[in-house]
Write an enzyme that holds these catalytic residues in place. Structure first.
Site, PDB file in Angstrom:
ATOM      1  N   GLY A  46     -12.542  21.199 -36.177  1.00 40.04           N
ATOM      2  CA  GLY A  46     -11.933  21.533 -37.468  1.00 40.04           C
ATOM      3  C   GLY A  46     -12.811  22.552 -38.172  1.00 40.04           C
ATOM      4  O   GLY A  46     -13.995  22.705 -37.837  1.00 40.04           O
ATOM      5  N   GLN A  51     -16.389  27.234 -45.112  1.00 35.05           N
ATOM      6  CA  GLN A  51     -17.481  27.304 -44.129  1.00 35.05           C
ATOM      7  C   GLN A  51     -17.702  28.717 -43.609  1.00 35.05           C
ATOM      8  O   GLN A  51     -18.742  29.015 -43.026  1.00 35.05           O
ATOM      9  CB  GLN A  51     -17.203  26.355 -42.951  1.00 35.05           C
ATOM     10  CG  GLN A  51     -17.240  24.884 -43.353  1.00 35.05           C
ATOM     11  CD  GLN A  51     -16.959  23.969 -42.194  1.00 35.05           C
ATOM     12  OE1 GLN A  51     -15.804  23.695 -41.883  1.00 35.05           O
ATOM     13  NE2 GLN A  51     -18.000  23.505 -41.517  1.00 35.05           N
ATOM     14  N   CYS A  94     -20.993  18.196 -38.328  1.00 33.00           N
ATOM     15  CA  CYS A  94     -20.407  19.291 -39.108  1.00 33.00           C
ATOM     16  C   CYS A  94     -21.044  20.601 -38.669  1.00 33.00           C
ATOM     17  O   CYS A  94     -22.262  20.678 -38.514  1.00 33.00           O
ATOM     18  CB  CYS A  94     -20.672  19.063 -40.600  1.00 33.00           C
ATOM     19  SG  CYS A  94     -19.953  20.339 -41.662  1.00 33.00           S
ATOM     20  N   LEU A  95     -20.217  21.613 -38.477  1.00 33.33           N
ATOM     21  CA  LEU A  95     -20.743  22.922 -38.055  1.00 33.33           C
ATOM     22  C   LEU A  95     -21.663  23.520 -39.118  1.00 33.33           C
ATOM     23  O   LEU A  95     -22.483  24.380 -38.790  1.00 33.33           O
ATOM     24  CB  LEU A  95     -19.575  23.869 -37.758  1.00 33.33           C
ATOM     25  CG  LEU A  95     -18.696  23.454 -36.565  1.00 33.33           C
ATOM     26  CD1 LEU A  95     -17.462  24.346 -36.487  1.00 33.33           C
ATOM     27  CD2 LEU A  95     -19.492  23.505 -35.259  1.00 33.33           C
ATOM     28  N   HIS A 136     -12.620  14.775 -43.606  1.00 35.14           N
ATOM     29  CA  HIS A 136     -13.856  15.566 -43.550  1.00 35.14           C
ATOM     30  C   HIS A 136     -13.588  16.995 -44.042  1.00 35.14           C
ATOM     31  O   HIS A 136     -14.339  17.537 -44.854  1.00 35.14           O
ATOM     32  CB  HIS A 136     -14.380  15.546 -42.101  1.00 35.14           C
ATOM     33  CG  HIS A 136     -15.547  16.439 -41.829  1.00 35.14           C
ATOM     34  ND1 HIS A 136     -16.805  15.968 -41.490  1.00 35.14           N
ATOM     35  CD2 HIS A 136     -15.665  17.802 -41.820  1.00 35.14           C
ATOM     36  CE1 HIS A 136     -17.629  16.984 -41.305  1.00 35.14           C
ATOM     37  NE2 HIS A 136     -16.961  18.120 -41.488  1.00 35.14           N
ATOM     38  N   GLU A 137     -12.501  17.589 -43.550  1.00 36.63           N
ATOM     39  CA  GLU A 137     -12.177  18.980 -43.935  1.00 36.63           C
ATOM     40  C   GLU A 137     -11.782  19.071 -45.403  1.00 36.63           C
ATOM     41  O   GLU A 137     -12.160  20.023 -46.104  1.00 36.63           O
ATOM     42  CB  GLU A 137     -11.046  19.531 -43.067  1.00 36.63           C
ATOM     43  CG  GLU A 137     -11.298  19.561 -41.564  1.00 36.63           C
ATOM     44  CD  GLU A 137     -12.618  20.156 -41.168  1.00 36.63           C
ATOM     45  OE1 GLU A 137     -13.159  20.998 -41.911  1.00 36.63           O
ATOM     46  OE2 GLU A 137     -13.144  19.774 -40.108  1.00 36.63           O
ATOM     47  N   HIS A 140     -14.637  19.305 -47.662  1.00 35.21           N
ATOM     48  CA  HIS A 140     -15.189  20.673 -47.764  1.00 35.21           C
ATOM     49  C   HIS A 140     -14.514  21.452 -48.898  1.00 35.21           C
ATOM     50  O   HIS A 140     -15.163  22.243 -49.582  1.00 35.21           O
ATOM     51  CB  HIS A 140     -14.982  21.450 -46.464  1.00 35.21           C
ATOM     52  CG  HIS A 140     -16.009  21.195 -45.397  1.00 35.21           C
ATOM     53  ND1 HIS A 140     -17.342  21.492 -45.554  1.00 35.21           N
ATOM     54  CD2 HIS A 140     -15.881  20.695 -44.147  1.00 35.21           C
ATOM     55  CE1 HIS A 140     -17.992  21.180 -44.425  1.00 35.21           C
ATOM     56  NE2 HIS A 140     -17.130  20.699 -43.558  1.00 35.21           N
TER      57      HIS A 140
HETATM   58  O1  GNR Z   1     -16.449  19.804 -34.953  1.00 36.91           O
HETATM   59  C1  GNR Z   1     -16.507  18.861 -35.746  1.00 36.91           C
HETATM   60  N1  GNR Z   1     -16.553  17.596 -35.270  1.00 36.91           N
HETATM   61  C2  GNR Z   1     -16.416  16.483 -36.081  1.00 36.91           C
HETATM   62  C3  GNR Z   1     -16.768  15.244 -35.535  1.00 36.91           C
HETATM   63  C4  GNR Z   1     -16.626  14.098 -36.278  1.00 36.91           C
HETATM   64  C5  GNR Z   1     -16.131  14.166 -37.554  1.00 36.91           C
HETATM   65  C6  GNR Z   1     -15.793  15.385 -38.114  1.00 36.91           C
HETATM   66  C7  GNR Z   1     -15.927  16.545 -37.382  1.00 36.91           C
HETATM   67  S1  GNR Z   1     -15.474  18.060 -38.057  1.00 36.91           S
HETATM   68  C8  GNR Z   1     -16.547  19.125 -37.198  1.00 36.91           C
HETATM   69  C9  GNR Z   1     -16.297  20.577 -37.541  1.00 36.91           C
HETATM   70  C10 GNR Z   1     -16.576  20.795 -39.010  1.00 36.91           C
HETATM   71  O2  GNR Z   1     -17.676  20.869 -39.486  1.00 36.91           O
HETATM   72  N2  GNR Z   1     -15.546  20.863 -39.795  1.00 36.91           N
HETATM   73  O3  GNR Z   1     -15.729  21.009 -41.130  1.00 36.91           O
HETATM   74 NI    NI Z   2     -17.637  20.122 -41.553  1.00 37.85          NI
END
Ligand code: GNR
Ligand code: NI
Length: 169
Positions: A46, A51, A94-95, A136-137, A140
């Protein structure tokens, strides 16, 4: 199409609250295409526009496994209409916080409303990995990172580790 640089903590841009999109047009689709390419390259499941430094309420996602056909998904102006009361822990990453993983508890199901790649209004229910990822997204979009749910000690350690990692890169 282009691969965009992904911002990492403690970049203050990641704390910005993203603004609603006014219209889903070709310029927005170009951004979504670039975000998807950036996400696949990372690789991640995601990515929120903030980001890559764009404070718009836009998310891309692909939860397909490597041995499956790609399933890109696009979410513009997503809203959570309801959540269930059951929480489940999941080991998140998270990236924008590379190489840090820790457990976050979130509702296991959420009802969503958003515009898709073509600006069509969609309502659907997310569960499993989809529920984890969309929450999670959507965090952000409010300037919230998964490490914000951890203790101060863990959060500060995470930021210190990412700073070192980025400096060494
Ligand atoms: O790639 C991602 N893997 C992930 C694993 C567990 C819970 C959430 C994520 S999202 C993350 C990519 C990211 O940072 N998206 O904002
Ligand atoms: Ni993230």
């Amino acid at each position: 199409m282009a691969i965009l640089p992904i911002l990492t903590v403690p970049d203050p841009i990641l704390k910005q609250v993203s603004k609603p999109v006014e219209v889903v047009d070709d310029a927005l689709r170009a951004l979504m295409d670039d975000m998807l390419e950036t996400m696949y390259d990372a690789p991640g499941i995601g990515l929120a526009a903030i980001q890559v430094g764009v404070a718009k309420r836009v998310i891309v996602m692909d939860l397909s496994r490597e041995d499956e056909e790609k399933q890109p998904r696009y979410f513009v102006n997503p809203e959570i209409l309801s959540k269930n009361d059951d929480l489940e822990p999941y080991e998140e990453g998270c990236l924008s916080v590379p190489e840090v993983y820790d457990t976050v508890e979130r509702p296991t199901k959420v009802r969503l409303r958003y515009l898709d790649y073509h600006g069509k209004l969609i309502e659907e229910e997310a569960d499993g990995m989809f529920a984890v990822c969309i929450q999670h997204e959507m965090d952000h979009l409010q300037g919230v990172l998964f490490i914000d749910y951890l203790s101060r000690l863990k959060r500060e350690r995470a930021v210190t580790r990412v700073k070192k990692l980025v400096r060494a890169a």
